[in-house]
Write an enzyme that holds these catalytic residues in place. Structure first.
Site, short mmCIF file in Angstrom:
data_model
loop_
_atom_site.label_atom_id
_atom_site.label_comp_id
_atom_site.label_asym_id
_atom_site.label_seq_id
_atom_site.Cartn_x
_atom_site.Cartn_y
_atom_site.Cartn_z
N SER A 166 103.08 -20.59 88.78
CA SER A 166 101.99 -21.48 88.41
C SER A 166 102.19 -21.95 86.98
O SER A 166 102.83 -21.27 86.17
CB SER A 166 100.67 -20.72 88.51
OG SER A 166 100.70 -19.63 87.61
N LYS A 167 101.61 -23.11 86.73
CA LYS A 167 101.71 -23.73 85.41
C LYS A 167 101.15 -22.80 84.33
O LYS A 167 101.61 -22.79 83.20
CB LYS A 167 100.89 -25.03 85.44
CG LYS A 167 101.50 -26.13 84.67
CD LYS A 167 101.00 -27.52 84.99
CE LYS A 167 99.52 -27.71 85.14
NZ LYS A 167 99.17 -29.10 85.45
N ARG A 168 100.15 -22.03 84.72
CA ARG A 168 99.49 -21.17 83.75
C ARG A 168 100.41 -20.06 83.25
O ARG A 168 100.35 -19.67 82.10
CB ARG A 168 98.23 -20.57 84.40
CG ARG A 168 97.08 -20.36 83.47
CD ARG A 168 95.77 -20.26 84.26
NE ARG A 168 95.90 -19.45 85.47
CZ ARG A 168 95.87 -18.11 85.48
NH1 ARG A 168 95.71 -17.44 84.36
NH2 ARG A 168 95.99 -17.45 86.62
#
Ligand code: GLU
Length: 507
Positions: A262-264
């Protein structure tokens, strides 16, 4: 099922709702490799029916990224106003609306689909009720058997209908080329499937099947996140009377903590890797190993070599953890393999960025960079690391941190004495003997004479002339700087330590 020996046709079908994602690049690569290995065709199709989130800029980013990687497509959308190429276009779904309409009409006429007048608010309330009862979301089938009069009443209310595909009960089974035999009970698919929105725009599950059939896709190779969609697609292929392609679901790419990438938690945009100075050879090699293995010890392989070895049998089932260190290592290996002139070409924008950011005072000419190649080539995990290795060569003024000047095992007076003695020794080396060997010998002798560890003396000199503790090898660095600059920088460092004497500096 695709008949034996039928032409291999695969596709990558990105939605332009974000910049090119590492996962999409990996899926594109595996499709490309499969096509190249089997002499098949690699198709690019843009799934842009989510008009709210799709943008031309994202589309451009995705196409540019795939081209940068060298994953050229055999059939696909035309770029910058050029016509599409390939016999089954157009390759942007929003340009194919008439086809979806014709086919949804056909499904309606055959009662394989029906008009659904439920409003968003009604569907939402239904979903919430199920959620409260801890049940999975599912369409109730409220509109599945409306009479003509009931339909007319809804129409009279001004409701516009969506279209739903009837999901027939039963087990849907298929043999996934990666995961093996898969069976899913159709009752777990969430009820009859919306295929066209009330505003008339078709939905993903429908378009993907219409297009895969129209484009004669033989193998659907995509991320495992689509595994649960596949039974819906198979039911649609059957309803359309089309041959089902074979399916291969690639393992998910995972964050280091084994959650879905995920981007996070991870850097997911291919652009960000490009901007850091990953090179296409390194990134491709790494992406190929993200879920596939050569079945041998070999790991540094070019695109053609990988294509020659590629098979879906060697794709793993389990998730593939994104390992940044391994990516950097592989990238470094590929940087080492570049010819010097090629390396300069690829480094130029990164050196330019140092100049633009004011970290160096001028953009060096290629002729100045070329002699540095042997010094830096093995020390670059990414091209963007070039600044750390060479900025001190092209900066007129060097900011040296006084604390850094004093090596760990030394105090200030020893460092001062060491630098003064080194300056004298280096000054004695004439301009013509200013070569690595001509410098190393007297400096080693100097350390020995004073009982200093050579490493400490060299570290003090390194920091004095570069401002850094990690640089290319010291003597080559001195030569690259040139005698005059070395002496001037030693003088400044000596001055800095002398000034510090009265200020209670370290030691
Ligand atoms: N547009 C879909 C996606 O980007 C394509 C999925 C598929 O390959 O079927 O996930």
């Amino acid at each position: 099922m695709t008949s034996e020996g039928a032409a291999v046709r695969v596709r990558i079908a990105p939605s332009p709702t974000g910049p090119l994602h590492i996962g999409t690049a990996r899926t594109a690569l595996f499709n490309y490799l499969f096509a190249r290995h089997s002499g098949g065709t690699f198709v690019l199709r843009l799934e842009d029916t989510d008009v709210e989130r799709s943008t031309a800029a994202f589309e451009q980013d995705i196409l540019d990224g795939l081209r940068w990687l060298g994953l050229g497509w055999d059939e696909g959308p035309g770029l910058a106003g050029e016509p599409d190429h390939g016999p089954y276009g157009p390759y942007r779904q929003m340009e194919r609306l008439a086809r979806y309409k014709a086919i949804s009409d056909r499904l309606l006429a055959a009662d394989q689909a029906y008009y659904c007048y439920c409003t968003a608010a009604e569907l939402d309330a239904e979903r919430k009720r199920l959620e409260a009862a801890h049940l999975p979301p599912r369409y109730s089938g409220r509109c599945a058997h409306l009479t003509a009069a009931e339909r007319a009443a809804f129409e009279a209310e001004g409701r516009r209908p969506a279209i739903r595909f009837r999901i027939q009960p039963g087990i849907v089974a298929f043999d996934d080329l990666v995961r093996g035999h898969v069976e899913i009970d159709a009752s777990a698919l969430g009820g009859d499937l919306a295929i066209v929105r009330a505003d008339g725009t078709p939905l993903y599950h429908f378009c993907v099947v219409v297009d895969d059939a129209a484009m004669k896709i033989s193998h659907v190779i995509r991320g495992e996140d689509h595994l649960s969609n596949t039974p819906k697609h198979i039911l649609l292929f059957r309803a359309l009377g089309e041959a089902e392609p074979l399916f291969a679901h690639l393992p998910l790419i995972l964050n280091p903590d084994r959650t879905k990438m995920s981007k996070r938690k991870s850097q997911t945009a291919v652009d960000d890797y490009i901007n850091e100075g990953f090179i296409r050879e390194g990134l491709l090699n790494y992406l190929a190993l993200l879920g596939w293995s050569t079945g041998s010890e070999e790991e540094i392989l070019g695109l053609d070599e990988i294509a020659a070895r590629f098979s879906l049998e060697h794709v793993q089932k389990g998730g593939a953890v994104f390992d940044r260190e391994r990516l950097e290592w592989l990238n470094g290996q590929w940087i080492r393999r570049l010819a010097p002139v090629e390396l300069i070409d690829r480094l130029r924008p990164f050196v330019q960025a140092e100049a633009t950011a004011g970290r160096i005072d001028r953009m060096p000419a290629d002729a100045e960079l070329l002699p540095l190649v042997p010094l830096v080539q093995e020390r670059l995990p990414v091209l963007g690391a070039i600044g750390d290795l060479v900025d001190f060569l092209f900066a007129d003024r060097l900011d040296v941190d006084r604390a850094l000047l004093v090596p760990k095992r030394w105090d200030r007076p020893t460092t001062l004495a060491g630098l003064i003695a080194a300056r004298t020794a280096i000054a004695r080396v004439g301009a013509t003997a200013f070569e690595p060997e001509g410098l190393e010998e007297p400096l080693r002798a100097l350390a020995e004479e004073h009982g200093w560890k050579a490493g400490d003396l060299f570290m003090a000199i390194r920091v004095a002339v570069t401002g850094r503790t990690a640089t290319p090898p010291l003597f080559q660095t001195l030569v690259a700087l040139g005698r005059e600059r070395v002496l001037a920088r030693l003088d400044s460092a000596i001055g800095l330590l002398t000034d510090a004497a009265g200020e209670g500096g370290k030691g």
